[in-house]
Write an enzyme that holds these catalytic residues in place. Structure first.
Site, short mmCIF file in Angstrom:
data_model
loop_
_atom_site.label_atom_id
_atom_site.label_comp_id
_atom_site.label_asym_id
_atom_site.label_seq_id
_atom_site.Cartn_x
_atom_site.Cartn_y
_atom_site.Cartn_z
N ASP A 1 4.75 0.46 12.11
CA ASP A 1 3.57 -0.28 11.64
C ASP A 1 3.59 -1.75 12.05
O ASP A 1 2.56 -2.42 12.03
CB ASP A 1 3.45 -0.18 10.11
N LYS B 1 0.84 -1.21 0.00
CA LYS B 1 0.00 0.00 0.00
C LYS B 1 0.87 1.25 0.00
O LYS B 1 0.64 2.18 -0.76
CB LYS B 1 -0.90 -0.01 1.25
N ASN B 2 1.87 1.26 0.89
CA ASN B 2 2.62 2.49 1.06
C ASN B 2 3.61 2.76 -0.06
O ASN B 2 4.30 3.77 -0.05
CB ASN B 2 3.32 2.50 2.43
N ARG C 1 -4.46 9.57 4.13
CA ARG C 1 -3.29 10.37 4.46
C ARG C 1 -2.36 10.54 3.25
O ARG C 1 -1.76 11.60 3.03
CB ARG C 1 -2.56 9.66 5.61
N ASP D 1 -4.37 11.16 12.58
CA ASP D 1 -4.81 9.78 12.54
C ASP D 1 -5.22 9.43 13.95
O ASP D 1 -4.98 10.19 14.87
CB ASP D 1 -3.65 8.87 12.12
N1 EPU Z 1 6.56 14.38 10.87
C1 EPU Z 1 6.64 15.71 11.22
N2 EPU Z 1 6.62 16.65 10.22
C2 EPU Z 1 6.52 16.31 8.90
C3 EPU Z 1 6.44 14.93 8.56
C4 EPU Z 1 6.46 13.99 9.57
O1 EPU Z 1 6.72 16.05 12.38
O2 EPU Z 1 6.51 17.21 8.05
C5 EPU Z 1 6.57 13.35 11.93
C6 EPU Z 1 5.21 12.67 12.04
O3 EPU Z 1 4.31 13.39 12.83
C7 EPU Z 1 5.57 11.35 12.64
C8 EPU Z 1 6.92 11.05 12.02
O4 EPU Z 1 7.43 12.29 11.57
O5 EPU Z 1 5.73 11.47 14.03
C9 EPU Z 1 6.85 10.06 10.89
O6 EPU Z 1 6.16 10.60 9.79
P1 EPU Z 1 6.48 10.20 8.28
O7 EPU Z 1 6.39 11.43 7.45
O8 EPU Z 1 7.75 9.41 8.23
O9 EPU Z 1 5.29 9.22 7.98
P2 EPU Z 1 4.16 9.34 6.88
O10 EPU Z 1 4.77 9.54 5.53
O11 EPU Z 1 3.11 10.30 7.29
C10 EPU Z 1 4.24 6.77 6.38
C11 EPU Z 1 3.25 5.65 6.30
C12 EPU Z 1 2.77 5.27 7.68
C13 EPU Z 1 3.97 4.88 8.53
C14 EPU Z 1 5.00 6.04 8.53
C15 EPU Z 1 6.27 5.70 9.28
C16 EPU Z 1 2.13 6.07 4.23
C17 EPU Z 1 0.89 6.45 3.52
N3 EPU Z 1 2.09 6.08 5.54
O12 EPU Z 1 3.55 7.88 6.94
O13 EPU Z 1 1.96 4.11 7.50
O14 EPU Z 1 3.55 4.60 9.84
O15 EPU Z 1 5.35 6.36 7.18
O16 EPU Z 1 6.88 4.57 8.73
O17 EPU Z 1 3.14 5.73 3.60
C18 EPU Z 1 0.06 2.76 7.72
O18 EPU Z 1 0.37 2.25 6.64
O19 EPU Z 1 -0.84 2.28 8.46
C19 EPU Z 1 0.78 3.95 8.18
C20 EPU Z 1 0.35 4.72 9.16
#
Ligand code: EPU
Length: 437
Positions: free
Chosen positions: A326, A41-42, A112, A136
């Site tokens: 995850d 998915k991601n 997201r 979330d």
């Molecule tokens: N963060 C910030 N500022 C930003 C971006 C991120 O503070 O501008 C913080 C977030 O709040 C969080 C951390 O950094 O505490 C991680 O965020 P990241 O940007 O790495 O994650 P994401 O891209 O929002 C993806 C996956 C998530 C997975 C995370 C970490 C997708 C759609 N989502 O989220 O997957 O948990 O990376 O590996 O790719 C899921 O699939 O169920 C899921 C939640």
């Protein structure tokens, strides 16, 4: 206009799920057989968003049949990229060049990964209007790193009425250093940098396998990216006509893979888990081995054999190549029935422990303080009604149901449908007493 054949409800069985659906799991002993794991998915959601960059028809294979893919398809249709699914596991995405750089609230709030249209839209159109993505169930998810990186590349942002508006002339290259290796920010800056004028470096970039998949996709399209798979990515901007549509096979889903390994583990089962890349999950597999799982490489995957009782371990989540956040609900579920005490530390989303209350309803002995959970293993859980609060927590409830005496009924199944391709059918095929009601 949608091309003939694009009717998400008809194509995605899971789209018809309602919030009242439940999954019922009955303890049915050791699982045995083979599970095939689909694409991630991601990764696929980001590949889909990247098709905004150039005109033509892209073909994606190894695509999971999940609701988030259908929602991303709706969002792309609103933007101007039409999607059809000629057969299960394959998507054709056609970008006709008529792009509307607006992502409306009704679609963004559902998923997201809609934030991933920001980079492609901005770099292609020079403007974008995107509803601000919400948080979330496991906490707030800011986008400050996406915004400040794009500002460094020349974009100007304005926030009003719940929308983010960005404008730029052609973006320019910049040297960006992240405080934290954000997955989403790395992806948005990568795609934005593809058409930027000059060289962009992203230091402390995320290096998840899904990011490598995106880089490989972009390079096949004609982008100039080096440092792939490392924490320093360099993108040299190309002219718009340098990109072309491609066919691409999505990287396997390591989180779904871990789910089936966990299901084997708590049921004292034995499974062949195929279609996966064990090298994408090395650290997790090491820790699973510490817990007593016997893992053997087989063609296209892993054979897993569970011990009579798992051993407890301590574990902490970290960005890749560390243990992904995850995986954590699955790990806590395994520890809940392991021998001993395990301490789990969450380093990405401090609020991501809500499902612990649900595990407690099943008799798990887990306490949480701040970023930590202390899990004292019990010999077995006892079935009860529980809720899925998010995708991964939902899958963990299903796994917990396999380790519980009696019947476990899971509500909030629509969360599971967002990220799992036929979890119920795949588990039933290897002997689980599970059905969807
Ligand atoms: N963060 C910030 N500022 C930003 C971006 C991120 O503070 O501008 C913080 C977030 O709040 C969080 C951390 O950094 O505490 C991680 O965020 P990241 O940007 O790495 O994650 P994401 O891209 O929002 C993806 C996956 C998530 C997975 C995370 C970490 C997708 C759609 N989502 O989220 O997957 O948990 O990376 O590996 O790719 C899921 O699939 O169920 C899921 C939640």
């Amino acid at each position: 206009m949608r091309p003939p054949g694009f009717t998400p409800g008809a194509y995605w069985g899971a789209m018809n799920a309602t919030p009242t659906d439940t999954i019922v799991v009955r303890n049915s002993g050791a699982l045995g057989g083979t599970v095939d794991v689909p694409g991630a998915k991601n990764s696929v959601l980001k590949l889909m968003a990247t098709t905004i960059l150039t005109d033509g028809t892209f073909e994606l294979t190894n695509v999971p049949d999940i609701v988030d893919v259908a929602i991303m398809g709706e969002l792309l249709a609103a933007i101007g990229v039409e999607m059809i699914r000629p057969e299960p596991g394959t998507l054709l995405l056609t970008n006709s060049g008529d792009i509307t750089p607006v992502a409306p609230y009704e679609l963004v709030e559902k998923i997201r990964a809609s934030i991933n249209v920001l980079g492609p839209l901005l770099t292609r159109c020079g403007e974008v209007r995107l509803s601000m993505p919400g948080g979330d169930d496991f906490g707030s998810r800011p986008i400050d790193m996406h915004v400040s990186g794009l500002e460094d590349m020349g974009a100007q942002f304005k926030f009003s009425h719940g929308y983010l508006e960005a404008r730029c002339e052609r973006l320019h290259g910049a040297d960006i250093i992240f405080d934290f290796p954000s997955v989403g920010a790395t992806e948005n800056l990568l795609t934005a940098a593809v058409f930027a004028d000059g060289r962009t470096t992203i230091d402390n970039a995320a290096r998840e396998p899904e990011i490598t998949d995106l880089c490989n996709f972009l390079v096949a399209m004609g982008a100039d990216i080096s440092g792939i798979g490392t924490s320093k990515l360099t993108v040299v901007g190309v002219e718009r006509d340098a990109l072309r549509p491609v066919r691409h096979h999505t990287v396997p889903d390591r989180i779904q893979a871990a789910t089936y390994l966990a299901a084997a583990a708590v049921s004292q089962g034995e499974l062949d888990v195929r279609g996966i890349r064990p090298t994408d999950m090395t650290m997790l597999l090491d820790r699973f081995t510490d817990m007593g799982l016997e893992l053997t490489d087989i063609d296209d995957g892993l054979h897993v054999r569970a011990p009579e009782r798992l051993r407890s371990i301590d574990i902490a989540t970290l960005p890749y190549p560390g243990i992904a956040t995850d995986y954590k609900p699955l790990i806590i579920t395994m520890l809940a029935v392991a021998d001993g005490v395990g301490i789990v530390t969450e380093n990405l989303y401090p609020g991501r422990f809500r499902y612990v209350e649900e595990l407690q309803r099943l008799g798990a002995d887990v306490t949480t303080t701040g970023h930590h959970a202390v899990v004292r293993g019990v010999p077995r859980l006892s079935g009860a009604p529980v809720k899925a609060h998010d995708i991964r927590a939902g899958a963990a409830m299903v796994v917990a149901g396999l380790a519980a005496e009696g019947e476990t009924t899971i509500s909030g199944v629509h969360h599971i449908d967002r990220g799992y391709d036929d979890l119920v059918g795949r588990l039933r095929a290897v002997g689980a007493g599970i059905e969807r009601c």
